[in-house]
Design a protein around this motif. Structure first.
Motif, PDB file in Angstrom:
ATOM      1  N   PHE A   3       0.835  -1.201   0.000  1.00  0.00           N
ATOM      2  CA  PHE A   3       0.000   0.000   0.000  1.00  0.00           C
ATOM      3  C   PHE A   3       0.867   1.247   0.000  1.00  0.00           C
ATOM      4  N   VAL A   4       0.228   2.390  -0.293  1.00  0.00           N
ATOM      5  CA  VAL A   4       0.827   3.714  -0.140  1.00  0.00           C
ATOM      6  C   VAL A   4      -0.214   4.578   0.557  1.00  0.00           C
ATOM      7  N   GLU A   5       0.223   5.319   1.581  1.00  0.00           N
ATOM      8  CA  GLU A   5      -0.656   6.223   2.320  1.00  0.00           C
ATOM      9  C   GLU A   5       0.008   7.587   2.335  1.00  0.00           C
ATOM     10  N   LEU A   6      -0.744   8.633   2.009  1.00  0.00           N
ATOM     11  CA  LEU A   6      -0.205   9.986   1.948  1.00  0.00           C
ATOM     12  C   LEU A   6      -1.027  10.894   2.856  1.00  0.00           C
ATOM     13  N   ARG A   7      -0.337  11.710   3.674  1.00  0.00           N
ATOM     14  CA  ARG A   7      -0.994  12.646   4.572  1.00  0.00           C
ATOM     15  C   ARG A   7      -0.663  14.072   4.150  1.00  0.00           C
ATOM     16  N   THR A   8      -1.703  14.930   4.058  1.00  0.00           N
ATOM     17  CA  THR A   8      -1.520  16.309   3.619  1.00  0.00           C
ATOM     18  C   THR A   8      -2.307  17.262   4.503  1.00  0.00           C
TER      19      THR A   8
END
Length: 139
Positions: A41-46
């Motif tokens: 998976f890939v998880e991105l926080r912005t």
């Protein structure tokens, strides 16, 4: 930043978080015969208003390369709109990060406007300024 650090600094509603499994992406489909793709998976926080990238998590064979790209964005204080405008080869593991960036960048009206040329970027910046003032003064 980790998910917990984002909650402490920005509050539960002050940042966006998108988690996408690699399974079903074109690169994972190509590689599925060679390796297990169900847990990658890939998880991105912005930051919600500015779109500035706060952190990411990744699991899979290209996790290091994905995190390298996110680190470059962090050091240069890039936003998901900047990442969404960056060319990514297809099919590649980095293309999944592009898809996440595009989804986060276009989920708000300022994000959609930012993709509409110079006038859209100006309107987007003005809307984000108003949103920032509203959030600071809790209006």
């Amino acid at each position: 930043m980790s998910d917990e650090e984002c909650v402490r600094k920005y509050g539960a509603d002050g940042y966006d978080n998108l988690f996408v499994k690699e399974k079903g992406s074109d690169r994972a489909d190509v590689d599925s015969a060679e390796r297990m793709t169900t847990s990658n998976f890939v998880e991105l926080r912005t930051e919600r208003i500015s779109g500035r990238i706060l952190g990411a998590s990744a699991c899979g064979p290209a996790a290091a390369e994905t995190i390298n790209e996110v680190c470059l964005a962090l050091v240069n204080r890039l936003t998901v709109r900047d990442m969404a405008r960056t060319l990514h080869s297809y099919p590649s593991h980095g293309y999944l990060l592009y898809r996440i960036s595009m989804a986060l960048a276009t989920q708000s009206i300022p994000g959609l406007l930012a993709g509409c040329g110079v006038v859209g970027r100006i309107l987007s910046a003005q809307i984000r300024c108003v949103m920032r003032v509203i959030s600071v003064f809790n209006l």
